[in-house]
Design a protein around this motif. Structure first.
Motif, mmCIF file in Angstrom:
data_model
loop_
_atom_site.group_PDB
_atom_site.id
_atom_site.type_symbol
_atom_site.label_atom_id
_atom_site.label_comp_id
_atom_site.label_asym_id
_atom_site.label_seq_id
_atom_site.Cartn_x
_atom_site.Cartn_y
_atom_site.Cartn_z
ATOM 1 N N SER A 1 -45.382 -3.747 -10.739
ATOM 2 C CA SER A 1 -44.372 -4.781 -10.505
ATOM 3 C C SER A 1 -43.765 -4.712 -9.119
ATOM 4 C CB SER A 1 -43.245 -4.665 -11.546
ATOM 5 O OG SER A 1 -43.738 -4.813 -12.850
ATOM 6 N N ASN A 2 -43.756 -3.514 -8.533
ATOM 7 C CA ASN A 2 -42.976 -3.328 -7.303
ATOM 8 C C ASN A 2 -43.780 -2.760 -6.144
ATOM 9 O OD1 ASN A 2 -40.287 -4.064 -8.440
ATOM 10 N ND2 ASN A 2 -40.709 -2.297 -9.754
ATOM 11 N N SER A 3 -45.088 -2.919 -6.187
ATOM 12 C CA SER A 3 -45.924 -2.493 -5.062
ATOM 13 C C SER A 3 -47.115 -3.427 -4.957
ATOM 14 C CB SER A 3 -46.408 -1.051 -5.268
ATOM 15 O OG SER A 3 -47.473 -1.017 -6.199
ATOM 16 N N GLN A 4 -47.922 -3.219 -3.932
ATOM 17 C CA GLN A 4 -49.122 -4.024 -3.762
ATOM 18 C C GLN A 4 -50.329 -3.423 -4.476
ATOM 19 O OE1 GLN A 4 -49.872 -5.734 0.181
ATOM 20 N NE2 GLN A 4 -47.924 -4.864 0.880
ATOM 21 N N VAL A 5 -50.105 -2.352 -5.217
ATOM 22 C CA VAL A 5 -51.184 -1.748 -5.989
ATOM 23 C C VAL A 5 -51.572 -2.687 -7.130
ATOM 24 C CG1 VAL A 5 -51.830 0.177 -7.476
ATOM 25 C CG2 VAL A 5 -50.473 0.589 -5.410
ATOM 26 N N ALA A 6 -52.866 -2.898 -7.332
ATOM 27 C CA ALA A 6 -53.368 -3.796 -8.368
ATOM 28 C C ALA A 6 -53.778 -3.004 -9.608
ATOM 29 C CB ALA A 6 -54.562 -4.593 -7.853
ATOM 30 N N TYR A 7 -53.801 -3.682 -10.734
ATOM 31 C CA TYR A 7 -54.234 -3.064 -11.991
ATOM 32 C C TYR A 7 -55.651 -2.510 -11.855
ATOM 33 C CZ TYR A 7 -55.705 -2.702 -16.882
ATOM 34 O OH TYR A 7 -56.190 -2.259 -18.075
ATOM 35 N N GLN A 8 -56.495 -3.197 -11.096
ATOM 36 C CA GLN A 8 -57.868 -2.723 -10.885
ATOM 37 C C GLN A 8 -57.860 -1.323 -10.274
ATOM 38 O OE1 GLN A 8 -60.611 -4.764 -11.703
ATOM 39 N NE2 GLN A 8 -61.923 -2.991 -11.362
ATOM 40 N N ASP A 9 -56.899 -1.058 -9.368
ATOM 41 C CA ASP A 9 -56.799 0.272 -8.763
ATOM 42 C C ASP A 9 -56.476 1.332 -9.817
ATOM 43 O OD1 ASP A 9 -57.193 -0.662 -6.099
ATOM 44 O OD2 ASP A 9 -55.117 -1.349 -6.055
ATOM 45 N N VAL A 10 -55.646 0.970 -10.764
ATOM 46 C CA VAL A 10 -55.257 1.919 -11.814
ATOM 47 C C VAL A 10 -56.456 2.287 -12.680
ATOM 48 C CG1 VAL A 10 -53.845 2.231 -13.876
ATOM 49 C CG2 VAL A 10 -52.859 1.159 -11.839
ATOM 50 N N ILE A 11 -57.197 1.277 -13.155
ATOM 51 C CA ILE A 11 -58.297 1.561 -14.087
ATOM 52 C C ILE A 11 -59.515 2.150 -13.388
ATOM 53 C CG2 ILE A 11 -57.583 -0.128 -15.806
ATOM 54 C CD1 ILE A 11 -59.652 -2.053 -14.714
ATOM 55 N N GLU A 12 -59.530 2.134 -12.062
ATOM 56 C CA GLU A 12 -60.622 2.774 -11.328
ATOM 57 C C GLU A 12 -60.228 4.145 -10.807
ATOM 58 O OE1 GLU A 12 -62.017 0.129 -8.315
ATOM 59 O OE2 GLU A 12 -63.081 -1.161 -9.733
ATOM 60 N N ASN A 13 -58.996 4.555 -11.065
ATOM 61 C CA ASN A 13 -58.507 5.848 -10.601
ATOM 62 C C ASN A 13 -59.108 6.976 -11.442
ATOM 63 O OD1 ASN A 13 -56.378 8.136 -10.899
ATOM 64 N ND2 ASN A 13 -55.921 7.155 -8.951
ATOM 65 N N ASP A 14 -59.677 7.969 -10.800
ATOM 66 C CA ASP A 14 -60.349 9.043 -11.516
ATOM 67 C C ASP A 14 -59.426 9.779 -12.473
ATOM 68 O OD1 ASP A 14 -62.729 8.482 -10.367
ATOM 69 O OD2 ASP A 14 -62.927 10.357 -9.245
ATOM 70 N N ASP A 15 -58.176 10.001 -12.058
ATOM 71 C CA ASP A 15 -57.257 10.737 -12.916
ATOM 72 C C ASP A 15 -56.905 9.947 -14.172
ATOM 73 O OD1 ASP A 15 -56.984 13.077 -11.359
ATOM 74 O OD2 ASP A 15 -55.680 12.007 -9.978
ATOM 75 N N VAL A 16 -56.716 8.652 -14.020
ATOM 76 C CA VAL A 16 -56.433 7.809 -15.179
ATOM 77 C C VAL A 16 -57.627 7.799 -16.127
ATOM 78 C CG1 VAL A 16 -55.927 5.465 -15.946
ATOM 79 C CG2 VAL A 16 -54.796 6.373 -13.898
ATOM 80 N N ILE A 17 -58.819 7.590 -15.556
ATOM 81 C CA ILE A 17 -60.033 7.576 -16.375
ATOM 82 C C ILE A 17 -60.216 8.910 -17.091
ATOM 83 C CG2 ILE A 17 -62.557 7.438 -16.317
ATOM 84 C CD1 ILE A 17 -62.274 5.545 -13.918
ATOM 85 N N LYS A 18 -60.020 9.997 -16.355
ATOM 86 C CA LYS A 18 -60.251 11.314 -16.950
ATOM 87 C C LYS A 18 -59.279 11.579 -18.087
ATOM 88 C CE LYS A 18 -60.836 16.216 -16.069
ATOM 89 N NZ LYS A 18 -60.828 17.318 -15.097
ATOM 90 N N HIS A 19 -58.010 11.238 -17.874
ATOM 91 C CA HIS A 19 -57.034 11.494 -18.933
ATOM 92 C C HIS A 19 -57.363 10.694 -20.191
ATOM 93 C CE1 HIS A 19 -53.165 12.668 -20.674
ATOM 94 N NE2 HIS A 19 -53.208 11.455 -21.210
ATOM 95 N N ILE A 20 -57.642 9.423 -20.030
ATOM 96 C CA ILE A 20 -57.926 8.570 -21.192
ATOM 97 C C ILE A 20 -59.181 9.039 -21.918
ATOM 98 C CG2 ILE A 20 -58.687 6.253 -21.847
ATOM 99 C CD1 ILE A 20 -56.667 5.132 -19.874
ATOM 100 N N ILE A 21 -60.244 9.293 -21.171
ATOM 101 C CA ILE A 21 -61.503 9.677 -21.801
ATOM 102 C C ILE A 21 -61.407 11.069 -22.420
ATOM 103 C CG2 ILE A 21 -63.912 10.255 -21.327
ATOM 104 C CD1 ILE A 21 -63.990 7.946 -19.381
ATOM 105 N N THR A 22 -60.727 11.983 -21.758
ATOM 106 C CA THR A 22 -60.592 13.334 -22.313
ATOM 107 C C THR A 22 -59.776 13.321 -23.597
ATOM 108 O OG1 THR A 22 -60.718 14.281 -20.078
ATOM 109 C CG2 THR A 22 -59.864 15.695 -21.821
ATOM 110 N N SER A 23 -58.663 12.587 -23.594
ATOM 111 C CA SER A 23 -57.853 12.481 -24.813
ATOM 112 C C SER A 23 -58.652 11.832 -25.940
ATOM 113 C CB SER A 23 -56.588 11.657 -24.531
ATOM 114 O OG SER A 23 -55.754 12.307 -23.614
#
Length: 471
Positions: free
Chosen positions: A224-246
């Motif tokens: 909401s408050n930066s120029q970061v896009a949702y696509q950046d979040v779902i392509e982030n290795d740490d986000v992917i790793k946490h979700i897939i590991t859990s």
């Protein structure tokens, strides 16, 4: 063939309407409830009672079309391959544009029953506002078939266009259905599993832009408050790793009881799907099946996975709706599609009840605001009085040296700029890419990196299930 109560009631209701002179019947039934079997048994009844001569089915994908043809054949002991002597055929909607006058003449010579699976793909109340599939249906089927039945699990379109064969009630404009069987009823009847939706968030995200650092306390705050896009979040290795590991830990637990339970990872692109496959092998030491339209025979890949004991399948859009893989019980939603229709159809892939001991169904997703909105709506669709939202704080699971993960930086790449080939420094180690680009790129381009510090947290969207039941 034993039917569920809702299937029998729906067949009875449709037959009554047909015999009363109405030619069309619209069924809204929650994903995973058994619409294919219901329509197939109805088809057999119409054939055996000499009410129709031929049956055709249209659906959005080849694998769903194959499932329909098989179910029609089992229900009637007739062939549905379109060859001489068969009683019809199952098509995809894509076939509509290739059917010629010879085919459409069948509607003039014979009494035809047509089934439309996931009818929301076909738009148009008239030729003037129809999409391609809707136009073919309006011109060639709508007033020529003896009977029609439209099926849907999500009775709306993201573009708000009208759906073929549909009427809308005033004043709210909701679609009028002839028979409704929702998730609420399906869970009460033991037809669908109770979904658990895990929204993964992070409480300390820093974004560095041109040497200035901004800190955000959640993905909602970040988006909401930066120029970061949702696509950046779902392509982030740490986000992917946490979700897939859990998700993998949960799947391993389920497989202690259901040895062939499986997980679906929904990616945002073919490139991401292949990358996630590599990461699954790296992080989990496991192989993941990839099924996208670029594979030589994706339908065969999905069919093999359905009957195997492999743990993971990764897809972009081929397992979003109608695809029947009952052993799926865990889903990782890493798609960039943020529509309620796609979200609910994806969730439906893990809701089909089986005869196994464990009937859990868990979807993991980033805590993106729109996805959270859809998740809370799902919560209100289940037969549980408790309104429970609980939090669990977990150590961050980051790529690389986890002993030094608190200072890890992740580069966010602008989609319009090709970053391939540059060395990207990630807190003390160098990630080399394949080739070089302009030396002064970083001094002239928009410079942005994101640090995911602190801790991931998982919010369980309460469907009356506490975190203790997630184990």
């Amino acid at each position: 063939m034993r039917l569920r109560r809702w299937q029998t009631a729906c067949i009875d209701s449709s037959l009554k309407q047909y015999l009363d002179g109405q030619s069309h019947f619209l069924v809204l039934a929650t994903p995973g409830s058994g619409k294919t079997l219901m329509a197939s048994v109805l088809s057999n009844h119409l054939l055996k009672n000499d009410l129709v001569d031929l049956i055709f089915c249209f659906s959005p994908s080849s694998i769903v079309s194959m499932d329909f043809a098989e179910c029609l054949q089992l229900s009637s002991n007739e062939r549905f391959d379109g060859l001489i002597g068969s009683k019809g055929r199952a098509f995809t909607y894509q076939h509509l544009q290739y059917l010629d006058g010879t085919f459409w003449e069948l509607f003039e010579k014979y009494r035809v029953f047509v089934i439309f699976d996931e009818i929301h793909h076909c738009a148009g109340s008239s030729v003037d506002n129809a999409n391609s599939w809707g136009e073919h249906i309006i011109l060639n089927i709508q007033n020529k078939a003896r009977f029609t039945m439209a099926l849907t699990g999500t009775p709306w379109r993201s573009d708000t266009a009208p759906i073929v064969f549909s009427s809308y009630a005033l004043p709210d404009g909701q679609i009028s259905c002839d028979y409704v069987y929702g998730l609420y009823e399906a869970i009460l009847d033991g037809v669908c599993r109770v979904p658990q939706i895990i929204a993964v968030d992070n409480n300390h995200i820093s974004v560095i832009e041109n040497n200035e650092t901004a800190v955000f306390e959640s993905f909602d705050d970040l988006l909401s408050n930066s120029q970061v896009a949702y696509q950046d979040v779902i392509e982030n290795d740490d986000v992917i790793k946490h979700i897939i590991t859990s998700a993998s830990k949960k799947l391993d637990f389920i497989r202690l009881e259901n040895s062939n339970a499986a997980g679906l990872i929904v990616a945002s692109s073919i490139e991401q799907a292949n990358r996630i496959s590599t990461l699954v092998k790296k992080w989990l030491q496991e192989e993941a099946v990839v099924a996208t339209y670029k594979e030589s025979d994706p339908t065969a890949i999905i069919q093999r996975f359905r009957h195997s004991e492999s743990k993971w399948i990764i897809s972009v859009g081929m397992i979003s709706e109608g695809t029947n893989i009952p052993r799926l019980q865990v889903c990782c939603y890493l798609s960039n599609i943020k529509t309620e229709m796609y979200f609910r159809q994806t969730l439906g892939r893990i809701l089909r009840v089986t005869d196994t001991m464990n009937q859990e169904a868990i979807l993991y997703m980033p805590a993106e605001p729109k996805l959270l909105e859809y998740a809370y709506r799902v919560r209100h669709d289940v037969p549980v009085e408790a309104d429970v939202v609980k939090f669990e704080t977990m150590q961050s699971l980051l790529v690389g040296d986890e002993t030094n993960s608190q200072n890890k930086t992740i580069s966010l790449k602008e989609p319009s700029i090709d970053l391939a080939g540059k060395e990207i420094k990630l807190n003390g180690f160098i990630e080399n890419t394949d080739s070089l680009f302009d030396e002064d790129f970083l001094s002239t381009s928009y410079d942005q990196v994101m640090n995911i510090f602190g801790r991931f947290k998982q919010e369980t969207i309460g469907i009356g299930l506490g975190l203790g039941e997630l184990k």
